[in-house]
Design a protein around this motif. Structure first.
Motif, mmCIF file in Angstrom:
data_model
loop_
_atom_site.group_PDB
_atom_site.id
_atom_site.type_symbol
_atom_site.label_atom_id
_atom_site.label_comp_id
_atom_site.label_asym_id
_atom_site.label_seq_id
_atom_site.Cartn_x
_atom_site.Cartn_y
_atom_site.Cartn_z
ATOM 1 N N VAL A 20 -29.093 -20.032 -4.010
ATOM 2 C CA VAL A 20 -30.109 -19.664 -3.024
ATOM 3 C C VAL A 20 -29.549 -19.819 -1.615
ATOM 4 O O VAL A 20 -29.012 -20.873 -1.262
ATOM 5 N N GLN A 21 -29.664 -18.744 -0.829
ATOM 6 C CA GLN A 21 -29.278 -18.787 0.581
ATOM 7 C C GLN A 21 -30.540 -19.034 1.396
ATOM 8 O O GLN A 21 -31.384 -18.150 1.553
ATOM 9 N N LYS A 22 -30.695 -20.248 1.917
ATOM 10 C CA LYS A 22 -31.937 -20.649 2.564
ATOM 11 C C LYS A 22 -32.058 -20.144 3.995
ATOM 12 O O LYS A 22 -33.164 -20.042 4.522
ATOM 13 N N GLU A 23 -30.928 -19.850 4.639
ATOM 14 C CA GLU A 23 -31.001 -19.322 5.995
ATOM 15 C C GLU A 23 -30.098 -18.097 6.109
ATOM 16 O O GLU A 23 -29.018 -18.063 5.508
ATOM 17 N N PRO A 24 -30.535 -17.067 6.855
ATOM 18 C CA PRO A 24 -29.754 -15.830 6.970
ATOM 19 C C PRO A 24 -28.589 -15.995 7.946
ATOM 20 O O PRO A 24 -28.668 -15.608 9.107
ATOM 21 N N ASN A 25 -27.491 -16.576 7.452
ATOM 22 C CA ASN A 25 -26.355 -16.848 8.338
ATOM 23 C C ASN A 25 -25.119 -16.034 7.975
ATOM 24 O O ASN A 25 -23.989 -16.483 8.128
ATOM 25 N N GLY A 26 -25.355 -14.826 7.474
ATOM 26 C CA GLY A 26 -24.261 -13.893 7.306
ATOM 27 C C GLY A 26 -23.586 -13.936 5.952
ATOM 28 O O GLY A 26 -23.913 -14.737 5.076
ATOM 29 N N LEU A 27 -22.608 -13.027 5.803
ATOM 30 C CA LEU A 27 -21.905 -12.883 4.532
ATOM 31 C C LEU A 27 -21.143 -14.145 4.163
ATOM 32 O O LEU A 27 -21.196 -14.599 3.008
ATOM 33 N N ALA A 28 -20.439 -14.726 5.116
ATOM 34 C CA ALA A 28 -19.696 -15.953 4.806
ATOM 35 C C ALA A 28 -20.645 -17.066 4.382
ATOM 36 O O ALA A 28 -20.344 -17.850 3.471
ATOM 37 N N ASN A 85 -25.927 -16.668 15.059
ATOM 38 C CA ASN A 85 -26.494 -17.266 13.855
ATOM 39 C C ASN A 85 -25.629 -17.060 12.617
ATOM 40 O O ASN A 85 -26.005 -17.493 11.525
ATOM 41 N N GLU A 86 -24.480 -16.405 12.761
ATOM 42 C CA GLU A 86 -23.702 -16.029 11.582
ATOM 43 C C GLU A 86 -22.283 -16.580 11.627
ATOM 44 O O GLU A 86 -21.732 -16.843 12.693
ATOM 45 N N ILE A 87 -21.727 -16.763 10.421
ATOM 46 C CA ILE A 87 -20.293 -16.988 10.279
ATOM 47 C C ILE A 87 -19.728 -15.780 9.547
ATOM 48 O O ILE A 87 -20.392 -15.189 8.695
ATOM 49 N N TYR A 88 -18.520 -15.399 9.908
ATOM 50 C CA TYR A 88 -17.990 -14.098 9.499
ATOM 51 C C TYR A 88 -16.800 -14.232 8.555
ATOM 52 O O TYR A 88 -15.804 -14.880 8.877
ATOM 53 N N LEU A 89 -16.910 -13.578 7.408
ATOM 54 C CA LEU A 89 -15.789 -13.509 6.463
ATOM 55 C C LEU A 89 -14.572 -12.861 7.115
ATOM 56 O O LEU A 89 -13.431 -13.251 6.843
ATOM 57 N N THR A 90 -14.809 -11.878 7.986
ATOM 58 C CA THR A 90 -13.680 -11.179 8.593
ATOM 59 C C THR A 90 -12.797 -12.108 9.424
ATOM 60 O O THR A 90 -11.621 -11.825 9.616
ATOM 61 N N ASP A 91 -13.335 -13.226 9.919
ATOM 62 C CA ASP A 91 -12.502 -14.180 10.662
ATOM 63 C C ASP A 91 -11.429 -14.769 9.750
ATOM 64 O O ASP A 91 -10.262 -14.923 10.154
ATOM 65 N N VAL A 92 -11.804 -15.091 8.513
ATOM 66 C CA VAL A 92 -10.825 -15.615 7.552
ATOM 67 C C VAL A 92 -9.873 -14.509 7.113
ATOM 68 O O VAL A 92 -8.663 -14.726 6.989
ATOM 69 N N LEU A 93 -10.402 -13.305 6.880
ATOM 70 C CA LEU A 93 -9.544 -12.192 6.460
ATOM 71 C C LEU A 93 -8.518 -11.858 7.549
ATOM 72 O O LEU A 93 -7.359 -11.551 7.244
ATOM 73 N N ASP A 94 -8.927 -11.921 8.811
ATOM 74 C CA ASP A 94 -7.995 -11.653 9.906
ATOM 75 C C ASP A 94 -6.887 -12.706 9.933
ATOM 76 O O ASP A 94 -5.713 -12.388 10.180
ATOM 77 N N GLU A 95 -7.262 -13.947 9.654
ATOM 78 C CA GLU A 95 -6.260 -15.019 9.584
ATOM 79 C C GLU A 95 -5.253 -14.745 8.465
ATOM 80 O O GLU A 95 -4.033 -14.897 8.656
ATOM 81 N N LEU A 96 -5.742 -14.321 7.311
ATOM 82 C CA LEU A 96 -4.848 -13.977 6.199
ATOM 83 C C LEU A 96 -3.945 -12.804 6.565
ATOM 84 O O LEU A 96 -2.747 -12.793 6.254
ATOM 85 N N ALA A 97 -4.538 -11.795 7.241
ATOM 86 C CA ALA A 97 -3.771 -10.613 7.619
ATOM 87 C C ALA A 97 -2.612 -10.974 8.544
ATOM 88 O O ALA A 97 -1.486 -10.480 8.373
ATOM 89 N N LYS A 98 -2.868 -11.835 9.493
ATOM 90 C CA LYS A 98 -1.823 -12.213 10.446
ATOM 91 C C LYS A 98 -0.706 -13.023 9.793
ATOM 92 O O LYS A 98 0.395 -13.120 10.322
ATOM 93 N N LYS A 99 -0.988 -13.585 8.609
ATOM 94 C CA LYS A 99 0.032 -14.315 7.848
ATOM 95 C C LYS A 99 0.701 -13.437 6.784
ATOM 96 O O LYS A 99 1.528 -13.922 6.005
ATOM 97 N N GLY A 100 0.325 -12.163 6.727
ATOM 98 C CA GLY A 100 0.888 -11.265 5.719
ATOM 99 C C GLY A 100 0.359 -11.517 4.323
ATOM 100 O O GLY A 100 1.015 -11.164 3.337
ATOM 101 N N GLU A 101 -0.858 -12.080 4.226
ATOM 102 C CA GLU A 101 -1.419 -12.460 2.924
ATOM 103 C C GLU A 101 -2.617 -11.616 2.520
ATOM 104 O O GLU A 101 -3.373 -11.994 1.621
ATOM 105 N N LEU A 102 -2.789 -10.456 3.159
ATOM 106 C CA LEU A 102 -3.943 -9.606 2.856
ATOM 107 C C LEU A 102 -3.497 -8.173 2.610
ATOM 108 O O LEU A 102 -2.746 -7.593 3.399
ATOM 109 N N LEU A 103 -3.993 -7.608 1.502
ATOM 110 C CA LEU A 103 -3.729 -6.220 1.155
ATOM 111 C C LEU A 103 -5.036 -5.438 1.165
ATOM 112 O O LEU A 103 -6.122 -6.004 1.075
ATOM 113 N N ALA A 104 -4.921 -4.123 1.269
ATOM 114 C CA ALA A 104 -6.068 -3.225 1.114
ATOM 115 C C ALA A 104 -5.642 -2.095 0.190
ATOM 116 O O ALA A 104 -4.455 -1.790 0.068
ATOM 117 N N SER A 105 -6.630 -1.484 -0.457
ATOM 118 C CA SER A 105 -6.297 -0.439 -1.412
ATOM 119 C C SER A 105 -7.335 0.677 -1.407
ATOM 120 O O SER A 105 -8.540 0.416 -1.279
#
Length: 290
Positions: free
Chosen positions: A101-109, A226-246
């Motif tokens: 259960v997500q009790k507060e609407p604080n984004g995808l993350a 009000n939100e935390i963003y998954l893209t912040d973590v994905l950007d961190e992975l990308a800058k380390k060469g640890e993210l792919l897209a397909s």
């Protein structure tokens, strides 16, 4: 490590579909005769992922009921000799589903973190409920492709497709360093950029396979508003060469948009064994009046 679990966030308010979403959660809106969240759960059948965690709002008991057994209904269908309908009903509770259960609407993350007790720091798949992706039997499904890439590389991988014009600003946007056979190395991510700030025409589509350790990274994020963003973590992975897209085979539908939702209903109806032939004839007839 093999992907064994998937998260489906389903706690959004669905304001674009008011007034129906005042009473019916958006993931329960039907595409022909099934709620769109069931189609999304069915995408996982071909991947070998056998545990699904659906993140719901406190008011989403109807989603839980849909995936649960209904003994009274089942007994009535059997006593009335309606075995085909009984089988359809039983299919809704054949999934190995758990709920968070997500009790507060604080984004995808925030939604993903609600599933931490089930995931820990294991790798997992993530399927967003606003998007349905159809793959014909002869095609490799989007999730099959992402799982296969993860198995071979051990890197997080997200689905992508090209978008143009005003659509660029509607999606997370990928910076692409290199590409081979539709698999891209991502070096940066921008969330919904202005057209002149876009890194490419490659948009993030709502299908991900995320490597172990993502939960720990998400917990370090600071909210933006009000939100935390998954893209912040994905950007961190990308800058380390640890993210792919397909890229992927099949047809993607934006069922979070009214027009996309209607398109999905039309095309799934045309594929439907029960009504497809008659519906096609109807479409041909009504098109003469347009």
């Amino acid at each position: 490590m093999k992907i064994k679990k998937a998260i489906i966030p389903a706690a959004g308010l669905g304001t674009r579909f008011l007034p129906i979403t005042k009473a019916v959660p958006k993931p329960m809106l039907p595409v022909v005769d099934k709620p769109n969240i069931q189609y999304i759960a069915e995408e996982l059948k071909r991947t070998g992922i056998d545990e699904i965690i659906i993140v719901v709002s406190p008011e989403s008991e109807v989603i839980m009921r849909h995936f649960s057994a209904a003994p009274e209904l089942e007994n009535r269908l059997l006593s009335d000799g309606k075995k085909a309908l009984y089988d359809i009903e039983k299919a809704t509770c054949a999934f190995n589903v758990k709920f968070a259960v997500q009790k507060e609407p604080n984004g995808l993350a925030g939604a993903i973190l609600c599933a931490e007790e089930y995931i820990g720091d294991e790798p997992f798949a993530l399927l967003l409920g606003d998007e349905m992706i159809y793959a014909a039997p002869e095609e490799q499904s989007c999730m099959e492709r992402l799982v296969d890439i993860f198995d071979k590389t051990g890197k997080s991988v997200i689905a992508t497709m090209e978008v143009f014009g005003d659509d660029v600003s509607k999606y997370g946007n990928l910076g692409i360093e290199s590409e081979t056979d539709g698999i891209m190395t991502v070096n940066a991510i921008v969330e919904k950029p202005a057209i002149n700030e876009a890194l490419s025409n490659n948009a993030i589509i709502g299908r991900y396979v995320l490597a172990g350790g993502i939960m720990s990274k998400l917990k370090t994020l600071k909210p933006k508003g009000n939100e935390i963003y998954l893209t912040d973590v994905l950007d961190e992975l990308a800058k380390k060469g640890e993210l792919l897209a397909s890229t992927f085979e099949g047809r993607r539908y934006d069922v979070g948009d009214k027009l996309g939702f209607i398109k999905a209903n039309v095309e799934y109806a045309l594929r439907n064994e029960e009504i497809g032939k008659d519906f096609k004839a109807y479409i041909k007839e009504i098109s003469k009046t347009l």
